[in-house]
Design an enzyme around this catalytic site. Structure first.
Site, PDB file in Angstrom:
ATOM      1  N   VAL A 540       0.835  -1.211   0.000  1.00 47.94           N
ATOM      2  CA  VAL A 540       0.000   0.000   0.000  1.00 47.94           C
ATOM      3  C   VAL A 540       0.865   1.255   0.000  1.00 47.94           C
ATOM      4  CG1 VAL A 540      -1.667   1.335   1.343  1.00 47.94           C
ATOM      5  CG2 VAL A 540      -1.979  -1.126   1.061  1.00 47.94           C
ATOM      6  N   TRP A 543       2.401   1.608  -3.354  1.00 48.66           N
ATOM      7  CA  TRP A 543       1.350   1.948  -4.317  1.00 48.66           C
ATOM      8  C   TRP A 543       1.008   3.432  -4.227  1.00 48.66           C
ATOM      9  CZ3 TRP A 543      -3.731   3.631  -3.347  1.00 48.66           C
ATOM     10  CH2 TRP A 543      -4.549   3.689  -4.483  1.00 48.66           C
ATOM     11  N   HIS A 544       0.950   3.978  -2.998  1.00 49.76           N
ATOM     12  CA  HIS A 544       0.647   5.397  -2.846  1.00 49.76           C
ATOM     13  C   HIS A 544       1.732   6.260  -3.483  1.00 49.76           C
ATOM     14  CE1 HIS A 544      -2.453   4.456   0.231  1.00 49.76           C
ATOM     15  NE2 HIS A 544      -2.935   5.616  -0.140  1.00 49.76           N
ATOM     16  N   ASP A 545       2.986   5.962  -3.137  1.00 48.04           N
ATOM     17  CA  ASP A 545       4.098   6.752  -3.661  1.00 48.04           C
ATOM     18  C   ASP A 545       5.378   6.042  -3.240  1.00 48.04           C
ATOM     19  OD1 ASP A 545       5.501   8.672  -4.943  1.00 48.04           O
ATOM     20  OD2 ASP A 545       5.010  10.323  -3.591  1.00 48.04           O
TER      21      ASP A 545
END
Length: 660
Positions: A540, A543-545
């Site tokens: 996660v 995936w965000h950055d």
């Protein structure tokens, strides 16, 4: 309907999302429909065990009597009438132009539409949405209008003229069977979705739209051309590789690509010829959002969903356990199949959410065109919420009964209230600008410091809630019902585990289906479950950055889950059944610690970072007055947690258990 009744309906869980008041094993129902009537419309196989499926059914086992009218809660009401006012006032006071630090963050403020107030539009992520609200509103109206116009002039009658499939010839009308009509509806919607998405993508990203299409094409080939056993691993490697490649290459600008592959040439005048000018010229046509790679992360989730849904369909298509049940199917027809192997009888036009997600689409549905329509579905393309490929295809075939004009209208009003709340916060509470300016934290009192951090988190919650609800509203108007991303207000959470079930809920459900359950879930012991949480939050965070701060955030979240897991093992609820009030107080103390840890983790990940958090903590606990304030804050949180407990108990008394 009285004003109070209208407000209750406006803020009911059923208006927010029928998934909250209907079991995932049951089909959705029409807004306001009596659950007993709704259940009577289902086959017998689907009504079994549905007593607790709807909010108006019997209380759940273990639900406690109401405490709303007790002396204890009257004291809590007094706290709620006074403390929130002081919390808002603390940030309002430090946002005045007379404050010593005002000059440091004033350049981050803009002219506002409220007379006499500046607006804190310094958050770049939300500013991109806020500045384009007028254009998004036009799009919200134009897209459904164009679909209706398309349907009016192009074959809409092919899926509205439906004849019954009853064994009797009486009552037949001239038209398509329900199954053929559903296929025609799917064809109609997909045709429009692909055409509109092509125009939408070109407008958003200009020439970079072709980069997006190339990635989609390669992912489709991974799913459909590789040997079946390699598809899952290849899907994950390809899509995680795309996340890294997009970040490191900053969207593959053609000027940079040309510089790598085309040699520069020296002119007769002795200068170096520019062989990449054409690349820069093409890059200049970047559309409304040139940095397409920033928003592509949400599309990656849909690419993985298609590939894995297709992969699992290959295992299920050979021997399906589904027997279609159609409205009007006679008892004689059912009796003729009584000796056949028992299969799950379903009405394909009224599937439960669990069935829409888990039952594979038809083999002929996994086409490149349907895949494009799903991956680039315009209302959900930019930010979600996320629907799986199977669910999208099912809803394209059959419109859900839960999608009604009344519910969509009420949902739109709730969105408008959230937008107005955000505007008031940005015009009167400059928490984001103050944190970005990195002022002298010693100027603020411990109370002001904590409130700056608290309202920073609230604005983060709102800046995510508003775009998600806008795009979900657009999708509802268009006839597709995706999951609601935000279940509860940020301040109505005390459990780290439950918080992540209700924050970005569609992502959480996506993770359960495609990551957490396939790697073992929590069924192999607590230690394995913690390791799986670590894997999930690492994904996660990436995936965000792709940066260290969000990795630290992901690991902190996993670390902060540990105390909650350990406490539930040391103090199991079953041992406190005879002392519910004592157990409630004990849980309240633990929940206060959980709230503080969740606030710290999210401040690191999304607001002030590690250094900023250190400054905030030092300012709060670095003096005797700060410690006194911390004790008072913990007492306030304890009051809030007790009200949170009672909110959930009241839901259980209505037969609802959101598990968050």
């Amino acid at each position: 309907m009285s004003c109070l009744d209208y407000l209750k309906r406006l803020y009911s869980l059923d208006t927010l999302d029928t998934r909250f008041t209907t079991s995932g094993k049951l089909p959705p129902r029409v807004s306001g429909e009596d659950p007993s009537i709704a259940d009577s419309k289902l086959p017998a196989q689907q009504t079994l065990g549905s007593a607790n499926g709807h909010g108006k059914h019997a209380p759940l086992p273990g639900a406690q009597p109401s405490r709303w009218r007790t002396t204890e809660f009257y004291f809590y009401y007094l706290c709620f009438l006074t403390i929130p006012f002081l919390m808002v006032k603390a940030v309002y006071d430090v946002s005045k132009d007379s404050h010593p630090n005002y000059s440091k963050y004033a350049p981050l403020l803009s002219d506002g539409w409220i007379p006499g107030r500046k607006v804190d539009n310094s958050d770049g992520q939300y500013a991109g949405f806020r500045d384009n609200i007028p254009y998004l509103a036009i799009l919200l109206l134009a897209h459904p209008f164009l679909r209706r116009a398309y349907d009016s002039f192009w074959r809409i009658n092919t899926y509205t003229n439906v004849r019954s499939d009853s064994s009797s010839n009486s009552g037949l009308t001239q038209g398509l069977s329900p199954s053929a009509a559903a296929d025609a509806r799917l064809e109609q919607r997909v045709s429009f979705d692909v055409g509109f998405a092509a125009i939408f993508l070109l407008a958003l990203h200009g020439f970079s739209a072709f980069k997006v299409l190339l990635i989609l094409y390669l992912n489709f080939k991974v799913a459909t051309q590789l040997p079946k056993k390699y598809v899952p691993a290849a899907t994950w490697i390809f899509n995680i590789g795309i996340l890294f490649a997009n970040e490191l290459s900053r969207g593959y600008p053609l000027s940079g690509v040309a510089g790598l592959f085309l040699p520069s040439q020296t002119s007769a005048a002795g200068g170096v010829g520019d062989q990449t000018g054409w690349g820069a010229w093409i890059d200049s046509y970047g559309g409304l959002i040139p940095r397409w790679e920033v928003l592509f992360n949400i599309t990656v989730l849909r690419l993985i969903s298609f590939n894995l849904d297709y992969y699992w369909s290959l295992n299920s298509s050979a021997s399906s356990s589904i027997e279609v049940w159609l409205p009007g199917m006679s008892e004689r027809v059912l009796a003729e199949h009584a000796d056949a192997p028992k299969k799950k009888q379903l009405d394909p036009s009224n599937l439960s959410e669990r069935d829409r997600v888990s039952i594979a689409a038809k083999p002929t549905d996994y086409t490149f065109r349907n895949y494009l329509a799903y991956a680039l579905y315009s209302p959900l393309y930019l930010a979600g919420p996320i629907v799986t490929f199977n669910d999208y295809i099912s809803q394209c075939r059959y419109k859900l009964s839960s999608v009604t004009r009344t519910r969509t209208f009420l949902y739109g009003i709730r969105f408008g209230v959230c937008l107005l709340t955000m505007e008031l916060c940005l015009h009167f509470l400059y928490a984001v600008a103050i944190s970005k300016a990195q002022p002298d934290w010693q100027v603020y009192t411990p109370f002001q410091l904590s409130m700056l951090g608290y309202f920073n988190l609230h604005i983060i919650w709102l800046k995510l809630l508003i775009p998600w609800r806008f795009f979900r509203l657009w999708s509802l108007i268009d006839g597709i019902d995706p999951p609601e991303n935000m279940v509860r207000c940020m301040s109505d959470n005390y459990s780290a585990l439950a918080f992540w079930r209700g924050w970005h809920r569609s992502l959480n459900r996506w993770i359960l289906r495609y990551i957490y359950i396939p790697i073992g879930g929590s069924g192999r012991g607590k230690v394995r479950a913690i390791a799986n949480y670590l894997a999930v939050f690492t994904f996660v965070a990436l995936w965000h950055d792709i940066n260290l701060r969000l990795l630290v955030w992901g690991w902190l979240i996993t670390f902060f889950v540990l105390p909650e897991v350990i406490c539930t093992l040391l103090f199991p609820a079953k041992k406190w059944r005879d002392r519910p009030d004592a157990y409630r107080m004990l849980c309240g103390v633990g929940a206060v610690g959980n709230v503080l840890m969740m606030m710290a983790a999210n401040l690191v990940g999304f607001a002030v970072g590690l250094d900023g958090l250190k400054g905030l903590v030092h300012g709060i606990v670095g003096s005797f007055g700060g410690l006194v304030f911390l004790a008072a804050a913990c007492g306030t949180l304890f009051v809030g947690v007790q009200v949170m407990f009672e909110v959930r108990e009241s839901e259980k008394r209505q037969g609802i258990n959101l598990k968050c």
